[in-house]
Every structure is written in structure tokens, then in C-alpha cells.
Design an enzyme around this catalytic site. Structure first.
Site, PDB file in Angstrom:
ATOM      1  N   CYS A 137      54.488 -10.161  41.656  1.00 34.43           N
ATOM      2  CA  CYS A 137      53.872 -11.084  42.626  1.00 34.43           C
ATOM      3  C   CYS A 137      53.297 -10.305  43.820  1.00 34.43           C
ATOM      4  O   CYS A 137      52.278  -9.649  43.688  1.00 34.43           O
ATOM      5  CB  CYS A 137      54.881 -12.147  43.053  1.00 34.43           C
ATOM      6  SG  CYS A 137      54.117 -13.598  43.821  1.00 34.43           S
ATOM      7  N   GLU A 151      62.031 -12.572  36.623  1.00 31.54           N
ATOM      8  CA  GLU A 151      63.471 -12.551  36.873  1.00 31.54           C
ATOM      9  C   GLU A 151      64.120 -13.929  36.872  1.00 31.54           C
ATOM     10  O   GLU A 151      65.340 -14.050  36.738  1.00 31.54           O
ATOM     11  CB  GLU A 151      63.770 -11.826  38.201  1.00 31.54           C
ATOM     12  CG  GLU A 151      63.309 -12.541  39.459  1.00 31.54           C
ATOM     13  CD  GLU A 151      61.872 -12.251  39.845  1.00 31.54           C
ATOM     14  OE1 GLU A 151      61.536 -12.456  41.017  1.00 31.54           O
ATOM     15  OE2 GLU A 151      61.083 -11.821  38.973  1.00 31.54           O
ATOM     16  N   HIS A 167      57.009 -14.414  38.148  1.00 31.64           N
ATOM     17  CA  HIS A 167      58.359 -13.877  38.393  1.00 31.64           C
ATOM     18  C   HIS A 167      59.153 -13.841  37.090  1.00 31.64           C
ATOM     19  O   HIS A 167      59.658 -14.874  36.636  1.00 31.64           O
ATOM     20  CB  HIS A 167      59.092 -14.738  39.425  1.00 31.64           C
ATOM     21  CG  HIS A 167      58.568 -14.582  40.812  1.00 31.64           C
ATOM     22  ND1 HIS A 167      59.069 -13.648  41.692  1.00 31.64           N
ATOM     23  CD2 HIS A 167      57.583 -15.228  41.464  1.00 31.64           C
ATOM     24  CE1 HIS A 167      58.408 -13.731  42.835  1.00 31.64           C
ATOM     25  NE2 HIS A 167      57.498 -14.686  42.720  1.00 31.64           N
TER      26      HIS A 167
END
Length: 507
Positions: free
Chosen positions: A78, A167, A165
Site C-alpha cells: 500500500c 496480511e 493488504h
């Protein structure tokens, strides 16, 4: 030890990136963006985190990345991706429509980063800016229906950027993408396990401490218990443990935990200091004043006991990695760290060196290490409990009578969770004695007695938490038992606030 370096630009997800890398059995460390460590052979790759900032802002994080790019594999997430594009001549503009939430990759090219990733894989976007043009030496490797530059690679480098993202769990194949980067691109061996950590830590503690004596305060919690056991395995009876009863522990906790420590073979001294703590707390109602009084009294008691031991050189502490991250955050030392955090002040007062064997681990990793070294289940699975204990669960002033009431309430609640097999599905639970009296009816008599609040939350690490959706029947049974058995309580309420905006503890 090989590792991945994570540069933190202030994203709320930075710790989550670290957790995902650790889940791959690869060690990683988080460092603030303005303190980039020198590259060593052990650092196999770098991940640049997201950020709440815009690269277009004059105050936005803008470190010199030339020491990294082209020298080592880099993955920008990002903001990290936007920063690399921006610094090398690309364009980053405000999104026409802020993209936040689920999206799907429209397509992605053949790339080591996307090996095994589905053609239309779901990803999670959270950004107000968009990369509208990449530098000429950047190659586009993925896009979505609305984002042209969802991912890129720099020609001739193992440098990648992704706008989403990986994660977060909403990116359904995010862990595959991270594994592709960490294992395949960076070449990490995935040999960082709890067993390997325990073995290497005990060995390094032997070398570090030698024949020196270490003193350590125990709390009955997971962190201090695991830390003490590792130190004990390294130096045996040269570790001196002190377990202080501050009068603010749970019902029968002092005796039960002290017995558990003795079964572990720890050299532990139990100190009954209830009177001293109650005296220090007399008349105090402000939460911070109570915390400071508890911390100050603990230091006095601990220092007095420690001085009975000759030639101590080290103070052991159960500091874990989130504590370390918070103290070196990109925003500077956290102003929200509460008093009594890791008995602050002890090292300075006692002039001791610090040994913190767990300061590289997250809470769930501490538990895994504890299982490897056979910590008893009753300690290992124990809910987190605040350092000031019931002192911050009794709103208002503290008295021995109030402590006894709350201990009885808390005991019924916690034992009820265990009896109904709910304890292990809850991250933390407890009771709060409110400075409120309410009207009730018992038999034919009117009562005017105390109200208590029950609190139970689900969480991974306490950074965020949701209130636990306990069965209504269970709550009804616990409420009835508390009101029937605990004299002075005639009303029970259940806290359904999540964190944020509320905190787990009330004070």
C-alpha cells in the site's frame, strides 16, 4: 539468524504483517521507517508497511530507500508501494472514489509473487490514494476492475509493490503471496520454531549470565512464568524469584500460583504484603494515582526482598515484543503506556542489568514456547491479568472489604466459564465492582446494594477486542449465583463494548 526486516510507516496493520511472517516460521523485526538498520547477511528481505499518510503530504514519511532497492528483495504494501513509485518519478493521485474493502484481481501476469494465486483472487484494499502512473522501469503485474496498478515489479530487481493488504484475512490468498515473497523470493528456510527458539535462548542465556545471580518478580501470568522458566533452565538456582501478594490478586490465587511455581522447581519466595498495599491505596480514587501507588509499593517491597540476596547483578523481566514495538513506535515513545508497565523504575533503583528472554515474541508465540518447556496448563492458558490487579477493577477507593466482594464475584464468573467450557474461547474475562448502588428486592425486603459488571472479550493480542457473545443461559446462571452467594451485591450487568472505542479494562 535469518530474518525479514519490516519498516513501519504507521499502519494499523504493521504488527499483523509481522505475525503473518512469523506464522511462516521466519523471524522478522519491525523498525520505524526513520531508523533503517544497516543490511547484514542475516537480513534476507524487507517489507515496507502501509501508512495513514499520503505520499503527497509534506510531512509524510519519506526515507531514502536507495540502500535497499536493488540490493535485497523488497515488498512495498500500500503506502510502501506508493512511496517507491513516487520517489522514482511515478504519479500518485487521490482516488476518484476511496477504495476500502474487498476487491478482486482482474488479472495478474506470471510472476514469482503470484505463484499459486487464483486468477480473480479476493484482496483487501484500504487506501485514499492511487498510483496512476508508474516509472518506465516498473512492470505492471496485477490490476483490479478499478485499480490499474494493483501490483508492480521493478525491472532487473527483486522489488515488488502491491496496492492491497495481504496480511489481513480478507485477502484470501494473502498468506500465499507473503510466502512467495518470504520463502521463494527471499529464500528464507522457515526454521524459526518455538522449539528452536527455546533451545537457542537457553544457550544464549547460559553464555550471557554465566554464574551471575538474577532476581525476578513473578505475577502468575504467562509472560513472567515462561521467562523465569527459560532463565531457570539456563542458570538453575542462581535465579531468585519473588511473588508478591499485593492483596489485589484473584481469590486463592497467591497460594495456588505459588504452589505451581514450586512444582516447576523455581527458587521462589512468597511475600504477603496486603497490608502495605492497602495502606498505600487508602483514600485514592483516581486510576492513575492508584496505579502509581501500586507500582511504588511493589518497588519498595521487591527492593527490600531483593536486598536480602547477596551479589545480584540482573533483573529478569517478562517483556514481550508488542511492549518493545510500542516504545519505539514511529510516533515516538507511546504516551498511552500506563504506569506499572513492567514494574518501571526497578532497574534504575536497584542498579541492575536487564535480561528479557521474550522480548522478540508475540503473546501467542510465548504460549507456544511455554508448551515446549512444559509450563503447566493452568498457567499457560491463564487469561491476561492487569499488573495492578483488582485495584483497577474496583472503581473508586480500595478497601479490603471491597476486594473480598470482588474476589468472590470474579471467582464465580471465572469458575463458571471453566465449568461450561467457555474459558479457553475467551481471551480475557473478569468482574468490575462499580461505585453504584441500586435498589433491589430479596425476599420481602428492599435492598440497596452494589452493582457489578462482568467483562469478557475475544481477541488475538489485546490490541483490538470484541465482547464475547456468551450464552444467555450461562449469563443468567452466573448472575443468579453471584446475587445469591455474594453478600452486598444485588445487580449484575454485562459489558458489550468492543475495543475500540472502549478499552478492555475500565480503568
Amino acid at each position: 539468524m535469518e530474518q525479514i526486516l519490516i519498516l513501519d510507516f504507521g499502519s494499523q496493520y504493521t504488527q499483523l504483517i509481522a505475525r503473518r511472517v512469523r506464522e511462516l516460521n521466519v523471524y522478522c523485526e519491525i523498525h520505524p521507517f526513520h531508523h533503517i538498520p544497516a543490511l547484514t547477511p542475516d537480513i534476507k528481505g524487507v517489507i515496507l508497511s502501509g501508512s495513514p499518510c499520503s505520499v503527497r503530504d509534506s510531512e509524510a514519511p519519506n526515507p531514502d530507500l536507495t540502500s535497499l532497492l536493488g540490493q535485497i528483495p523488497v515488498l512495498g504494501v500500500c503506502y510502501g508501494a506508493q512511496l517507491m513509485a513516487w520517489q522514482q518519478g511515478g504519479s500518485v493521485e487521490p482516488s476518484r472514489t476511496r477504495e476500502y474493502g474487498r476487491a478482486h484481481l482482474a488479472s495478474h501476469t506470471v510472476s514469482p509473487l503470484f505463484n499459486g494465486v487464483s486468477e480473480h483472487s479476493q484482496v483487501w484494499m484500504s487506501h485514499g490514494d492511487t498510483i496512476t502512473q508508474v516509472p518506465s522501469h516498473f512492470k505492471l503485474i496485477a490490476n483490479t476492475e478499478t485499480v490499474t496498478v494493483a501490483a508492480f515489479q521493478v525491472d532487473g530487481q527483486q522489488t515488488y509493490g502491491i496496492q492491497f493488504h495481504p496480511e489481513v484475512t480478507h485477502s484470501l490468498e494473502g498468506k500465499t503471496i507473503l510466502k512467495n515473497f518470504v520463502v521463494d523470493i527471499c529464500g528464507c528456510k522457515q526454521d524459526w520454531t518455538s522449539a528452536a527458539f527455546a533451545e537457542s535462548t537457553v544457550q544464549s542465556l547460559k553464555e550471557k549470565l554465566g554464574n551471575d545471580k538474577v532476581v525476578m518478580g513473578l505475577s502468575g501470568g504467562v509472560d513472567s512464568s515462561v521467562a523465569a522458566t527459560l532463565i531457570h533452565k539456563a542458570i538453575g538456582q542462581n535465579l531468585y524469584c519473588i511473588f508478591v501478594d499485593n492483596g489485589l490478586l484473584r481469590k486463592n490465587e497467591f497460594e495456588e500460583v505459588l504452589h505451581s511455581y514450586q512444582d516447576l522447581g523455581l527458587n521462589v519466595i512468597g511475600v504477603d504484603a496486603k497490608k502495605e498495599f492497602y495502606a498505600a491505596l487508602s483514600g485514592l480514587t483516581d486510576p492513575e494515582a492508584k496505579r502509581k501507588a501500586i507500582g511504588r509499593t511493589f518497588i519498595e517491597i521487591f527492593d527490600a526482598e531483593a536486598h536480602k540476596i547477596q551479589d545480584v547483578k540482573w533483573l529478569g523481566q517478562g517483556t514481550i515484543y508488542p511492549d518493545v514495538i510500542e516504545s519505539v513506535s514511529v510516533k515516538g515513545p507511546s504516551v498511552t503506556i500506563k504506569s506499572h508497565h513492567n514494574v518501571g523504575g526497578l532497574p534504575e533503583k536497584m542498579k541492575l542489568k536487564i535480561v528479557e528472554p521474550l522480548n522478540a515474541l508475540f503473546k501467542d508465540e510465548v504460549r507456544e514456547v511455554g508448551r515446549q518447556i512444559n509450563i503447566p496448563t493452568n498457567i499457560l492458558n491463564r487469561h491476561p491479568f492487569p499488573g495492578p490487579g483488582l485495584g483497577i477493577r474496583i472503581l473508586g477507593d480500595i478497601t479490603a472489604e471491597k476486594v473480598q466482594v470482588l474476589q468472590d464475584v470474579d471467582s464465580i464468573f471465572i469458575n463458571g466459564l471453566k465449568k461450561h467450557n467457555l474459558y479457553d474461547s475467551v481471551w480475557q474475562a473478569g468482574a468490575i465492582l462499580l461505585p453504584v448502588q441500586s435498589v433491589g428486592v430479596m425476599g420481602d425486603e428492599r435492598t440497596y446494594e452494589n452493582a457489578v459488571a462482568l467483562r469478557a472479550v475475544t481477541s488475538v493480542d489485546g490490541m483490538t477486542a470484541d465482547w464475547a457473545h456468551l450464552p444467555y443461559e450461562f449469563l443468567a446462571d452466573v448472575s443468579n449465583e453471584i446475587i445469591n452467594k455474594v453478600k452486598g451485591v444485588n445487580r449484575v450487568v454485562y459489558d458489550i463494548s468492543s475495543k475500540p472505542p472502549a478499552t478492555i479494562e475500565w480503568e
